[in-house]
Design a protein around this motif. Structure first.
Motif, PDB file in Angstrom:
ATOM      1  N   GLU A  19     -28.566 -29.160  -2.412  1.00  0.00           N
ATOM      2  CA  GLU A  19     -28.141 -27.837  -2.877  1.00  0.00           C
ATOM      3  C   GLU A  19     -28.116 -27.775  -4.400  1.00  0.00           C
ATOM      4  O   GLU A  19     -28.562 -26.791  -5.004  1.00  0.00           O
ATOM      5  CB  GLU A  19     -26.756 -27.512  -2.314  1.00  0.00           C
ATOM      6  CG  GLU A  19     -26.723 -27.199  -0.831  1.00  0.00           C
ATOM      7  CD  GLU A  19     -27.031 -25.741  -0.522  1.00  0.00           C
ATOM      8  OE1 GLU A  19     -27.186 -24.951  -1.473  1.00  0.00           O
ATOM      9  OE2 GLU A  19     -27.116 -25.410   0.669  1.00  0.00           O
ATOM     10  N   THR A 100     -25.952 -20.428  -2.325  1.00  0.00           N
ATOM     11  CA  THR A 100     -25.954 -19.386  -1.298  1.00  0.00           C
ATOM     12  C   THR A 100     -25.697 -18.020  -1.916  1.00  0.00           C
ATOM     13  O   THR A 100     -26.431 -17.049  -1.656  1.00  0.00           O
ATOM     14  CB  THR A 100     -24.889 -19.683  -0.232  1.00  0.00           C
ATOM     15  OG1 THR A 100     -25.184 -20.937   0.393  1.00  0.00           O
ATOM     16  CG2 THR A 100     -24.844 -18.589   0.823  1.00  0.00           C
ATOM     17  N   TRP A 103     -28.647 -16.816  -3.978  1.00  0.00           N
ATOM     18  CA  TRP A 103     -29.777 -16.348  -3.166  1.00  0.00           C
ATOM     19  C   TRP A 103     -29.508 -14.938  -2.651  1.00  0.00           C
ATOM     20  O   TRP A 103     -30.389 -14.072  -2.707  1.00  0.00           O
ATOM     21  CB  TRP A 103     -30.033 -17.287  -1.993  1.00  0.00           C
ATOM     22  CG  TRP A 103     -31.249 -16.866  -1.203  1.00  0.00           C
ATOM     23  CD1 TRP A 103     -32.545 -17.213  -1.429  1.00  0.00           C
ATOM     24  CD2 TRP A 103     -31.265 -15.943  -0.089  1.00  0.00           C
ATOM     25  NE1 TRP A 103     -33.374 -16.584  -0.524  1.00  0.00           N
ATOM     26  CE2 TRP A 103     -32.624 -15.798   0.302  1.00  0.00           C
ATOM     27  CE3 TRP A 103     -30.288 -15.245   0.602  1.00  0.00           C
ATOM     28  CZ2 TRP A 103     -33.007 -14.982   1.365  1.00  0.00           C
ATOM     29  CZ3 TRP A 103     -30.661 -14.414   1.664  1.00  0.00           C
ATOM     30  CH2 TRP A 103     -32.003 -14.292   2.034  1.00  0.00           C
ATOM     31  N   GLY A 143     -30.587 -22.551   5.248  1.00  0.00           N
ATOM     32  CA  GLY A 143     -29.140 -22.557   5.064  1.00  0.00           C
ATOM     33  C   GLY A 143     -28.553 -23.912   5.368  1.00  0.00           C
ATOM     34  O   GLY A 143     -29.174 -24.960   5.138  1.00  0.00           O
ATOM     35  N   ASN A 144     -27.360 -23.909   5.928  1.00  0.00           N
ATOM     36  CA  ASN A 144     -26.635 -25.143   6.209  1.00  0.00           C
ATOM     37  C   ASN A 144     -27.366 -26.044   7.200  1.00  0.00           C
ATOM     38  O   ASN A 144     -27.088 -27.238   7.288  1.00  0.00           O
ATOM     39  CB  ASN A 144     -25.252 -24.787   6.763  1.00  0.00           C
ATOM     40  CG  ASN A 144     -24.372 -25.992   6.968  1.00  0.00           C
ATOM     41  OD1 ASN A 144     -23.967 -26.651   6.014  1.00  0.00           O
ATOM     42  ND2 ASN A 144     -24.053 -26.296   8.220  1.00  0.00           N
ATOM     43  N   PRO A 148     -31.652 -25.636   1.763  1.00  0.00           N
ATOM     44  CA  PRO A 148     -30.955 -24.673   0.906  1.00  0.00           C
ATOM     45  C   PRO A 148     -31.780 -23.410   0.700  1.00  0.00           C
ATOM     46  O   PRO A 148     -33.001 -23.460   0.518  1.00  0.00           O
ATOM     47  CB  PRO A 148     -30.783 -25.443  -0.414  1.00  0.00           C
ATOM     48  CG  PRO A 148     -30.801 -26.888  -0.011  1.00  0.00           C
ATOM     49  CD  PRO A 148     -31.771 -26.965   1.131  1.00  0.00           C
ATOM     50  N   LEU A 149     -31.104 -22.288   0.722  1.00  0.00           N
ATOM     51  CA  LEU A 149     -31.801 -21.009   0.582  1.00  0.00           C
ATOM     52  C   LEU A 149     -32.602 -20.924  -0.708  1.00  0.00           C
ATOM     53  O   LEU A 149     -33.705 -20.359  -0.729  1.00  0.00           O
ATOM     54  CB  LEU A 149     -30.784 -19.867   0.649  1.00  0.00           C
ATOM     55  CG  LEU A 149     -30.217 -19.585   2.037  1.00  0.00           C
ATOM     56  CD1 LEU A 149     -28.958 -18.735   1.936  1.00  0.00           C
ATOM     57  CD2 LEU A 149     -31.259 -18.900   2.908  1.00  0.00           C
ATOM     58  N   ILE A 162     -30.254 -17.575   9.117  1.00  0.00           N
ATOM     59  CA  ILE A 162     -29.530 -18.400   8.155  1.00  0.00           C
ATOM     60  C   ILE A 162     -28.267 -18.950   8.796  1.00  0.00           C
ATOM     61  O   ILE A 162     -27.441 -18.185   9.321  1.00  0.00           O
ATOM     62  CB  ILE A 162     -29.165 -17.578   6.896  1.00  0.00           C
ATOM     63  CG1 ILE A 162     -30.432 -17.128   6.170  1.00  0.00           C
ATOM     64  CG2 ILE A 162     -28.262 -18.370   5.972  1.00  0.00           C
ATOM     65  CD1 ILE A 162     -30.162 -16.186   5.022  1.00  0.00           C
ATOM     66  N   LEU A 164     -24.676 -20.650   8.201  1.00  0.00           N
ATOM     67  CA  LEU A 164     -23.664 -20.807   7.161  1.00  0.00           C
ATOM     68  C   LEU A 164     -22.491 -21.603   7.705  1.00  0.00           C
ATOM     69  O   LEU A 164     -21.978 -21.309   8.787  1.00  0.00           O
ATOM     70  CB  LEU A 164     -23.164 -19.444   6.677  1.00  0.00           C
ATOM     71  CG  LEU A 164     -24.203 -18.536   6.000  1.00  0.00           C
ATOM     72  CD1 LEU A 164     -23.575 -17.203   5.657  1.00  0.00           C
ATOM     73  CD2 LEU A 164     -24.773 -19.195   4.749  1.00  0.00           C
ATOM     74  N   GLN A 168     -19.410 -21.833   3.284  1.00  0.00           N
ATOM     75  CA  GLN A 168     -20.358 -20.877   2.702  1.00  0.00           C
ATOM     76  C   GLN A 168     -20.127 -19.434   3.134  1.00  0.00           C
ATOM     77  O   GLN A 168     -20.691 -18.526   2.524  1.00  0.00           O
ATOM     78  CB  GLN A 168     -21.790 -21.280   3.098  1.00  0.00           C
ATOM     79  CG  GLN A 168     -22.198 -22.657   2.611  1.00  0.00           C
ATOM     80  CD  GLN A 168     -23.498 -23.122   3.258  1.00  0.00           C
ATOM     81  OE1 GLN A 168     -23.618 -23.115   4.481  1.00  0.00           O
ATOM     82  NE2 GLN A 168     -24.462 -23.512   2.451  1.00  0.00           N
ATOM     83  N   GLU A 171     -19.404 -16.813   0.693  1.00  0.00           N
ATOM     84  CA  GLU A 171     -20.381 -16.674  -0.386  1.00  0.00           C
ATOM     85  C   GLU A 171     -21.529 -15.754  -0.004  1.00  0.00           C
ATOM     86  O   GLU A 171     -22.401 -15.467  -0.823  1.00  0.00           O
ATOM     87  CB  GLU A 171     -20.935 -18.051  -0.757  1.00  0.00           C
ATOM     88  CG  GLU A 171     -19.857 -19.027  -1.206  1.00  0.00           C
ATOM     89  CD  GLU A 171     -20.344 -20.463  -1.287  1.00  0.00           C
ATOM     90  OE1 GLU A 171     -21.454 -20.735  -0.774  1.00  0.00           O
ATOM     91  OE2 GLU A 171     -19.636 -21.304  -1.853  1.00  0.00           O
ATOM     92  N   ALA A 172     -21.560 -15.299   1.251  1.00  0.00           N
ATOM     93  CA  ALA A 172     -22.667 -14.475   1.720  1.00  0.00           C
ATOM     94  C   ALA A 172     -22.575 -13.064   1.160  1.00  0.00           C
ATOM     95  O   ALA A 172     -21.486 -12.528   0.943  1.00  0.00           O
ATOM     96  CB  ALA A 172     -22.682 -14.423   3.247  1.00  0.00           C
TER      97      ALA A 172
END
Length: 451
Positions: A19, A100, A103, A143-144, A148-149, A162, A164, A168, A171-172
């Protein structure tokens, strides 16, 4: 926040895992002259300087004073936002973001399905991508789950599947559809309490136009009742599992026995993926046959094969007691020696003890840092099967082998994280495979990226 917003700011990246490297690369692509600091472990300093000679590299964890010197810190997911150094720096004006979040800031128009849950999120996300691709939809899987995005920044997809983690979900950015597969107790060390863990998981729903949740979990239904467009999978009105079939309402759609991943919990994960496709307006019925060609993800009830008449199954991703129960339930009628234990996060093992009381496996081998606590709980519960305690995975494998008759199964489903002895669950899973006499799986997860 967008990457361009970092211009003329004092910026640090905290963490030099995948990440962190993705964040550095993405920032440099847009802001090549931005002074950038990196905090990493001392073992990573040399590699970090080779990765980007312009970085100011510090081989230690920053304290509040160090963090307060920056306007923005881009932190890796494993670093808790509740650390005292973080909260102190926040109070003094430092903004914390992540790959995240960056992105999502860069891609506000992307069509996103974000999947979270204590268990089932990786398989559900991968199933969703697999099914969408079977319909010819150009789909990103990231994603997780292992990509990593920001490694895909600048690339185009019709649909973004995705995953998460609870680290995370806050953080979206806005998403068209959020899926919550399950909600149990986990990651208490990062979140600080069960209540905070649940709250952080459910933050994803705040960003979702439509929220799809597991209708078999009363607590999850209660927690999400206020969402303006909540939908449900797992109940008889929609996509669910009953009488050996994945069903859509009263219609039998796909036989569970033909599913590419074992266990009723995975059939429920498939129901979630199909329900998500439906909600997006795609033809889920046409996609359903592709469930037969889905390959199990590494370390998730992954059959390794047979050695000396015993089947070996790697379920290293199982880091909660309910996940162990689900693994055992996927092996009805088999003689199973289950290996449990690892890093102690202080979670309650009562669900596993209750299951073992009602359905005792062939043997239970307790290992690792919380092995003594699990053993004590099993003995206090008067579980009738043999219970052994060993120090580490190597000893657990030998104990499991000795306790399992020919035709039986040695199942590593630890119910705990790996950090007492391994870097992560994948390293633990590869070590289990090697100890059992198989080649360690280094191929990773099929289908990551855009296809």
């Amino acid at each position: 926040m967008r990457i361009a917003d970092l211009g003329n700011q004092r910026v640090a990246v905290w963490g030099f895992g995948r990440e962190g490297r993705a964040a550095i690369h993405a920032i440099r692509a847009q802001l090549p002259d931005l002074p950038l600091a990196l905090y990493c472990s001392k073992e990573e300093v040399e590699a970090a300087r080779a990765f980007d000679p312009a970085l100011a590299v510090f081989g230690h964890e920053p304290d509040a004073v160090a963090l307060s010197a920056y306007d923005v810190v881009v932190k890796s997911p494993g670093i808790s936002i509740y650390k005292p150094a973080v909260t102190t720096a926040q109070a003094q004006g430092t903004v914390f973001t992540s790959g995240t979040a960056l992105w999502f800031g860069e891609n506000p128009a992307a069509r996103v399905v974000a999947v979270t849950g204590t268990k089932g999120k990786s398989t559900t996300t991968a199933l969703l991508a697999h099914l969408a691709r079977s319909l010819g939809i150009r789909t990103a899987l990231a994603g997780n789950i292992g990509l990593p995005l920001l490694e895909l920044q600048g690339q185009a997809a019709e649909l973004w599947a995705i995953e998460l983690s609870s680290f995370q979900t806050g953080e979206a950015g806005p998403v068209e559809l959020a899926v919550i597969t399950s909600l149990y107790e986990e990651h208490l060390d990062w979140h600080g309490s069960r209540e905070r863990y649940v709250g952080d998981k459910l933050k994803l729903g705040d960003q979702a136009r439509t929220l799809l949740v597991n209708g078999q979990q009363a607590n999850l239904l209660a927690q999400t009742a206020g969402h303006p467009d909540r939908r449900v999978f797992g109940d008889t009105q929609g996509w669910h599992v009953a009488d050996g079939f994945i069903r859509r309402g009263a219609r039998d759609v796909f036989p569970v026995a033909q599913l590419g991943v074992p266990g009723l919990h995975n059939a429920l994960n498939a129901s979630a993926a199909l329900a998500a496709l439906d909600l997006l307006g795609y033809d889920a019925l046409a996609a359903a046959p592709a469930l037969a060609t889905f390959r199990p993800l590494p370390h998730r009830l992954q059959p390794l094969g047979r050695r000396a008449g015993r089947d070996w199954i790697n379920d290293s991703i199982a880091t909660t007691p309910p996940a162990v129960v689900a693994a055992l339930e996927s092996l009805p009628g088999r003689e199973v020696a289950v290996l449990v234990g690892g890093y102690d996060r202080g979670v309650d093992w009562a669900p596993f003890v209750a299951y073992a009381q009602a359905h005792p496996p062939r043997a239970i081998v307790c290992m690792g840092a919380n092995g003594p606590r699990i053993e004590a709980a099993l003995r206090a519960g008067a579980v009738t099967c043999p219970v052994a305690r060993v120090a580490d995975l190597a000893a657990a494998v030998e104990a499991g082998r000795a306790a399992t008759p020919e035709g039986g199964v040695v199942l590593m489903s630890p119910g705990a994280p790996s950090f007492d002895q391994f870097k992560d669950y994948a390293e633990r899973g590869r070590r289990f495979a090697t100890l059992a006499g198989f080649e360690a799986d280094a191929t990773g997860i099929d289908g990551l990226g855009i296809r």
